[in-house]
Design a protein around this motif. Structure first.
Motif, mmCIF file in Angstrom:
data_model
loop_
_atom_site.group_PDB
_atom_site.id
_atom_site.type_symbol
_atom_site.label_atom_id
_atom_site.label_comp_id
_atom_site.label_asym_id
_atom_site.label_seq_id
_atom_site.Cartn_x
_atom_site.Cartn_y
_atom_site.Cartn_z
ATOM 1 N N ARG A 123 -17.477 29.247 -11.389
ATOM 2 C CA ARG A 123 -18.143 29.375 -12.664
ATOM 3 C C ARG A 123 -17.551 29.775 -14.019
ATOM 4 N NH1 ARG A 123 -22.175 33.050 -15.724
ATOM 5 N NH2 ARG A 123 -23.815 31.552 -17.254
ATOM 6 N N MET A 124 -17.049 28.757 -14.737
ATOM 7 C CA MET A 124 -15.754 29.343 -15.642
ATOM 8 C C MET A 124 -16.849 28.731 -17.562
ATOM 9 S SD MET A 124 -13.237 26.171 -15.345
ATOM 10 C CE MET A 124 -13.855 26.582 -13.016
ATOM 11 N N ALA A 125 -16.038 29.386 -17.900
ATOM 12 C CA ALA A 125 -15.939 29.902 -19.306
ATOM 13 C C ALA A 125 -15.147 29.143 -19.804
ATOM 14 C CB ALA A 125 -16.207 30.898 -20.116
ATOM 15 N N GLU A 126 -15.268 28.158 -20.741
ATOM 16 C CA GLU A 126 -14.405 27.468 -21.245
ATOM 17 C C GLU A 126 -13.015 27.879 -22.300
ATOM 18 O OE1 GLU A 126 -13.602 23.765 -25.586
ATOM 19 O OE2 GLU A 126 -15.768 25.347 -25.910
ATOM 20 N N GLY A 127 -11.371 27.613 -21.730
ATOM 21 C CA GLY A 127 -10.473 28.634 -22.021
ATOM 22 C C GLY A 127 -10.211 28.430 -21.110
ATOM 23 N N GLY A 128 -11.162 28.578 -19.757
ATOM 24 C CA GLY A 128 -10.840 29.346 -18.153
ATOM 25 C C GLY A 128 -11.681 31.069 -17.815
ATOM 26 N N GLU A 129 -11.832 31.641 -18.561
ATOM 27 C CA GLU A 129 -12.407 33.111 -17.919
ATOM 28 C C GLU A 129 -13.102 32.572 -16.658
ATOM 29 O OE1 GLU A 129 -14.800 37.234 -18.661
ATOM 30 O OE2 GLU A 129 -14.568 35.259 -20.247
ATOM 31 N N ILE A 130 -13.138 33.149 -15.350
ATOM 32 C CA ILE A 130 -13.418 33.159 -14.070
ATOM 33 C C ILE A 130 -14.512 34.111 -14.485
ATOM 34 C CG2 ILE A 130 -13.655 32.648 -12.127
ATOM 35 C CD1 ILE A 130 -12.316 30.455 -12.746
ATOM 36 N N LEU A 131 -16.278 33.293 -14.466
ATOM 37 C CA LEU A 131 -17.297 34.498 -14.302
ATOM 38 C C LEU A 131 -18.358 34.714 -13.384
ATOM 39 C CD1 LEU A 131 -18.874 32.063 -17.646
ATOM 40 C CD2 LEU A 131 -17.358 34.008 -18.309
ATOM 41 N N ASP A 132 -17.697 33.658 -12.387
ATOM 42 C CA ASP A 132 -18.414 33.914 -11.078
ATOM 43 C C ASP A 132 -17.420 32.778 -10.052
ATOM 44 O OD1 ASP A 132 -21.241 35.358 -11.676
ATOM 45 O OD2 ASP A 132 -20.719 33.872 -13.129
ATOM 46 N N THR A 133 -17.918 33.689 -8.399
ATOM 47 C CA THR A 133 -16.942 33.475 -7.749
ATOM 48 C C THR A 133 -17.663 33.750 -6.722
ATOM 49 O OG1 THR A 133 -14.470 33.678 -8.615
ATOM 50 C CG2 THR A 133 -14.275 33.340 -6.414
ATOM 51 N N ILE A 134 -18.186 32.357 -5.974
ATOM 52 C CA ILE A 134 -19.095 32.290 -4.936
ATOM 53 C C ILE A 134 -18.212 31.364 -3.171
ATOM 54 C CG2 ILE A 134 -21.239 30.997 -3.046
ATOM 55 C CD1 ILE A 134 -22.426 31.351 -6.080
ATOM 56 N N PRO A 135 -17.491 32.151 -2.459
ATOM 57 C CA PRO A 135 -16.431 31.971 -0.951
ATOM 58 C C PRO A 135 -17.548 30.781 -0.559
ATOM 59 C CG PRO A 135 -16.766 34.317 -1.572
ATOM 60 C CD PRO A 135 -17.734 33.613 -2.428
ATOM 61 N N LEU A 136 -16.764 29.733 -0.092
ATOM 62 C CA LEU A 136 -17.338 28.728 0.864
ATOM 63 C C LEU A 136 -15.913 28.602 2.035
ATOM 64 C CD1 LEU A 136 -17.666 25.791 -2.207
ATOM 65 C CD2 LEU A 136 -19.059 27.347 -1.098
ATOM 66 N N GLU A 137 -16.751 28.980 2.796
ATOM 67 C CA GLU A 137 -15.684 28.560 4.578
ATOM 68 C C GLU A 137 -15.715 27.183 4.302
ATOM 69 O OE1 GLU A 137 -16.771 28.213 9.385
ATOM 70 O OE2 GLU A 137 -18.436 28.194 7.665
ATOM 71 N N HIS A 138 -16.326 25.693 3.894
ATOM 72 C CA HIS A 138 -15.260 24.191 3.947
ATOM 73 C C HIS A 138 -15.280 24.712 2.686
ATOM 74 C CE1 HIS A 138 -17.587 23.911 7.665
ATOM 75 N NE2 HIS A 138 -16.890 24.916 8.164
ATOM 76 N N ALA A 139 -14.225 23.035 2.560
ATOM 77 C CA ALA A 139 -13.673 22.885 1.090
ATOM 78 C C ALA A 139 -15.227 22.269 0.792
ATOM 79 C CB ALA A 139 -13.270 21.024 1.169
ATOM 80 N N GLY A 140 -15.620 22.598 -0.643
ATOM 81 C CA GLY A 140 -16.484 22.252 -1.399
ATOM 82 C C GLY A 140 -16.103 20.607 -1.823
#
Length: 281
Positions: free
Chosen positions: A213-230
């Motif tokens: 989940r990212m804001a305009e400009g590129g700041e990453i607000l949330d990260t949810i790890p995934l086992e496989h490719a999303g």
């Protein structure tokens, strides 16, 4: 924390929230699916193609399907059958679709898994409600998922091979201008939320698959790890839906279809969403 809503897809793509259910393309199985909150799936259309194919809806509520390899835009009729809505094959292969609040249809394409060095063959087409077709953007490096802001004034497209989300202003006639980098991160099928942030599959700094989940400009607000490719994600009813599968672009799809069909590693994962969905699709 993520939960598994549904397993057994081949490759899920083009995630959409529509009429209280998650809709998606099931590549390899040639299906458009709708999935409810319990994980019950229903086949809503069958598409005679390989990949990619993606979906959205006209303001009338009719389903549109991009039949990518054939360069066709299809519309579902009252009978449930798919009929040709626009022949876009002269532009080349197609990929993703988004329809704005005025009924303008944006379809991107020109995807090439192995473009020559320095080449950016991707484009965006505009199909207006009167049926006219215009090429409104060029020189994109593998255009992928797209979103349109709630005011219908900005289109954002994931340039997967340029590792960035690229934004355009949308003029009153639907044409695009003022190209710029929205965020310096790669993306795929994506959605916007009411905070103006974008959810998209991507990778962590150490190269692990994740939904970001990212804001305009590129700041990453949330990260949810995934086992496989999303491959795609969307938000509906307070839930983030993520489509994943154990497949990577370097593995030829057609040559490995039997393995992909038999293994069926595609999943729909869920997690709480911090803000409701906004914009389109």
């Amino acid at each position: 924390m993520t939960e598994i809503l549904l397993e057994g897809l081949v490759i899920g793509e083009s995630a959409r929230w529509h009429d209280g259910r998650l809709w998606c393309s099931n590549w390899g199985a040639q299906e458009v699916l709708a999935v409810d909150a319990s994980g019950k799936r229903e086949v809503m259309a069958r598409v005679s193609t390989t990949l990619p194919f993606s979906i959205d809806w006209l303001p009338s509520g009719q389903l549109l399907v991009v039949s990518g390899p054939e360069g066709l835009l299809l519309r579902q009729e009252g009978s449930g059958e798919l009929a040709e809505y626009a022949d876009l094959s002269s532009y080349g292969g197609l990929n993703e679709i988004v329809v704005d609040g005025r009924g303008n249809i944006y379809v991107n394409g020109g995807c090439d898994f192995q473009p020559a060095e320095g080449e950016r063959p991707g484009f965006v087409l505009l199909v207006t409600p009167d049926g006219s077709v215009r090429r409104v953007a060029d020189e994109l490096a593998f255009p992928n998922g797209m979103v349109i802001t709630p005011d219908n004034r900005t289109l954002i497209v994931a340039e997967s091979f340029a590792f960035q989300l690229t934004a355009y202003d949308i003029a009153d006639d639907g044409t695009l201008a003022n190209r710029r980098v929205w965020a310096p991160h790669t993306g795929d099928g994506m959605c916007m939320d009411a905070d103006g942030a974008i959810w998209t599959p991507g990778w962590t700094p150490d190269g692990r698959s994740a939904c970001l989940r990212m804001a305009e400009g590129g700041e990453i607000l949330d990260t949810i790890p995934l086992e496989h490719a999303g491959f795609a994600c969307t938000v509906g009813d307070g839930t983030l839906y993520m489509l994943t599968a154990d497949w990577h672009m370097e593995e030829p799809f057609d040559a490995n279809l039997d393995r992909l069909l038999s293994s069926a590693t595609g999943r729909i994962l869920t997690a709480p969403a911090p803000a409701p969905k906004a914009g389109r699709p």
